[in-house]
Design an enzyme around this catalytic site. Structure first.
Site, PDB file in Angstrom:
ATOM      1  N   ARG A 123       3.351  -2.254 -28.679  1.00 45.50           N
ATOM      2  CA  ARG A 123       3.634  -0.997 -27.988  1.00 45.50           C
ATOM      3  C   ARG A 123       5.136  -0.873 -27.760  1.00 45.50           C
ATOM      4  O   ARG A 123       5.636  -1.068 -26.652  1.00 45.50           O
ATOM      5  CB  ARG A 123       2.859  -0.955 -26.665  1.00 45.50           C
ATOM      6  N   GLN A 128       5.443   3.535 -32.397  1.00 41.46           N
ATOM      7  CA  GLN A 128       4.523   4.545 -31.844  1.00 41.46           C
ATOM      8  C   GLN A 128       3.804   5.332 -32.935  1.00 41.46           C
ATOM      9  O   GLN A 128       2.623   5.622 -32.818  1.00 41.46           O
ATOM     10  CB  GLN A 128       5.294   5.512 -30.933  1.00 41.46           C
ATOM     11  N   ASP A 131       0.675   3.528 -34.379  1.00 38.68           N
ATOM     12  CA  ASP A 131      -0.297   3.020 -33.404  1.00 38.68           C
ATOM     13  C   ASP A 131      -1.656   3.726 -33.521  1.00 38.68           C
ATOM     14  O   ASP A 131      -1.852   4.815 -33.000  1.00 38.68           O
ATOM     15  CB  ASP A 131       0.291   3.194 -32.001  1.00 38.68           C
ATOM     16  N   SER A 134      -3.629   4.518 -30.164  1.00 42.38           N
ATOM     17  CA  SER A 134      -3.204   5.729 -29.447  1.00 42.38           C
ATOM     18  C   SER A 134      -3.724   6.988 -30.129  1.00 42.38           C
ATOM     19  O   SER A 134      -4.252   7.886 -29.475  1.00 42.38           O
ATOM     20  CB  SER A 134      -1.682   5.791 -29.352  1.00 42.38           C
ATOM     21  N   TYR A 231      -0.577  -2.122 -21.280  1.00 45.88           N
ATOM     22  CA  TYR A 231      -2.027  -2.174 -21.080  1.00 45.88           C
ATOM     23  C   TYR A 231      -2.329  -2.569 -19.641  1.00 45.88           C
ATOM     24  O   TYR A 231      -1.533  -3.238 -18.978  1.00 45.88           O
ATOM     25  CB  TYR A 231      -2.674  -3.203 -22.021  1.00 45.88           C
TER      26      TYR A 231
END
Length: 376
Positions: A123, A128, A131, A134, A231
């Site tokens: 992360r 990003q 990911d 996500s 997280y």
């Protein structure tokens, strides 16, 4: 010889997504790769074989597609038997569920493939766009609210009519990660009165920025639920007790509750007990987004509507898969963004760096090499 990228039809039960789209196939071809797709791989996501062929991909039976493949892309990692014919040391970039599927990881090591687990993507800012958790959670949070609205026997927004006023539904979102934030935004768009909670106090501002009311334990100080990489972590018993008390009184007043809490590598934390379900009004709905990992709600079962105490509990084993076309498009872009970011023109293939490569790599050279799976 050009790098060969293969994509097989997903074989996991109920999996409707695909790891490549014509859009990303075209981009890989532009990088100089040969792209091969199994016949029918995209049909469940409304992507035809013709569309892949038009984008420059070879379309054929599984054995022909995977033969001599250097990289295999998947949504859920295929069994090693399906990879027979791929080059030894071939990369497989997919989701592996590494903590729960240790036998599959071991099989990849034994077969000599390099397993790249997209769930282990760090992360960090530059990752990003790669990911998958996500991108898929975002769609799952949206779908959770739509499904709950569908099961709920009343309207979401307040409606003022000549026959009287319909009150707005009260929606409570538990867990404010990517899925939770999208659930809040979707419920607000539908006109509900929304509140939310999370173990990380830093999420308060995010909840308020979406126009929802934060519900937080204020009387237990100094407890943060922020783990590594953003997280959530397990909370202390004291905090859990205080949170349970606050949440219990709040849940009893709600029409719809969406639970989204997951801790990587652990069973989903239990957020709602049978007694809390019983406290809700008849006709209320709970959507358990964590049902596939054991569930946040006592009594929830994947892909079933469970009715307890006149409350309906719903949850899908693969929520993002219910939006197969969009979920596939985003997943495929995540994979393209990952591989293209490391593309070495001279080598004609991606060359991973340590920070991201070591994070996602599970197996290499016949061994399990990821430090999260091999305790020191």
């Amino acid at each position: 010889m050009a790098l060969r990228i293969a994509v097989l039809r997903e074989r996991a039960p109920g999996e409707s997504r695909v790891a490549l789209t014509p859009e990303t196939a075209k981009k890989f071809v532009a990088l100089g790769a040969v792209v091969a797709v199994e016949e029918g791989a995209g049909l469940a996501a409304a992507l035809t074989d013709g569309a892949f062929a038009e984008a420059g991909a070879e379309v054929g039976p599984a054995a022909a597609v995977v033969k001599d493949a250097d990289i295999v892309l998947g949504v859920q990692a295929p069994d090693t038997a399906a990879l027979a014919g791929a080059r030894r040391g071939a990369w497989v970039a997919a989701t592996f569920d590494p903590f729960r599927e240790s036998a599959r990881v071991a099989a990849y090591a034994e077969a000599g493939y390099e397993a790249l687990s997209m769930e282990f993507m760090p992360r960090i800012t530059r990752a990003q766009s790669m990911d998958v958790l996500s991108s898929q959670s975002n769609l799952a949070g949206y779908k959770a609210v739509l499904t709950a609205a569908n099961v709920y026997g009343r309207a979401f927004p307040m409606m003022m009519t000549a026959a009287g006023t319909v009150q707005a539904a009260k929606v409570f979102v538990m867990g404010v990660g990517v899925a939770g934030l999208q659930a809040i935004a979707t419920a607000k768009r539908l006109g509900a009165q929304v509140s939310a909670t999370d173990v990380r106090s830093a999420t308060k501002e995010q909840i308020q920025s979406l126009g929802a009311k934060p519900i937080f334990v204020e009387n237990v100080a100094g407890i943060e639920g922020e783990g590594s990489g953003g997280y959530a972590t397990e909370m202390s018993d004291e905090y859990k007790a205080a949170q349970a008390e606050l949440v219990s009184s709040h849940i009893a007043k709600q029409d719809i509750v969406i639970t989204t809490a997951l801790i990587p590598g652990r069973p989903a934390p239990r957020l709602i007990s049978d007694a809390q379900v019983a406290s809700m009004k008849p006709g209320s709905v709970i959507f358990d987004l964590a049902v596939a990992q054991g569930g946040n709600v006592e009594g929830s079962r994947p892909d079933e509507v469970v009715e307890k105490h006149e409350v309906k509990i719903v949850g899908y084993s693969n929520t993002a898969g219910h939006l197969a076309a969009d979920a596939s498009a985003l997943f495929a872009r995540n994979l393209y963004n990952f591989l293209s970011a490391f593309w070495d023109e001279e080598a004609g293939r991606p060359v991973l760096d340590e920070e991201i490569g070591d994070a996602v790599r599970l197996t290499q050279g016949g061994k399990v090499v990821n430090e999260r799976l091999t305790p020191a």
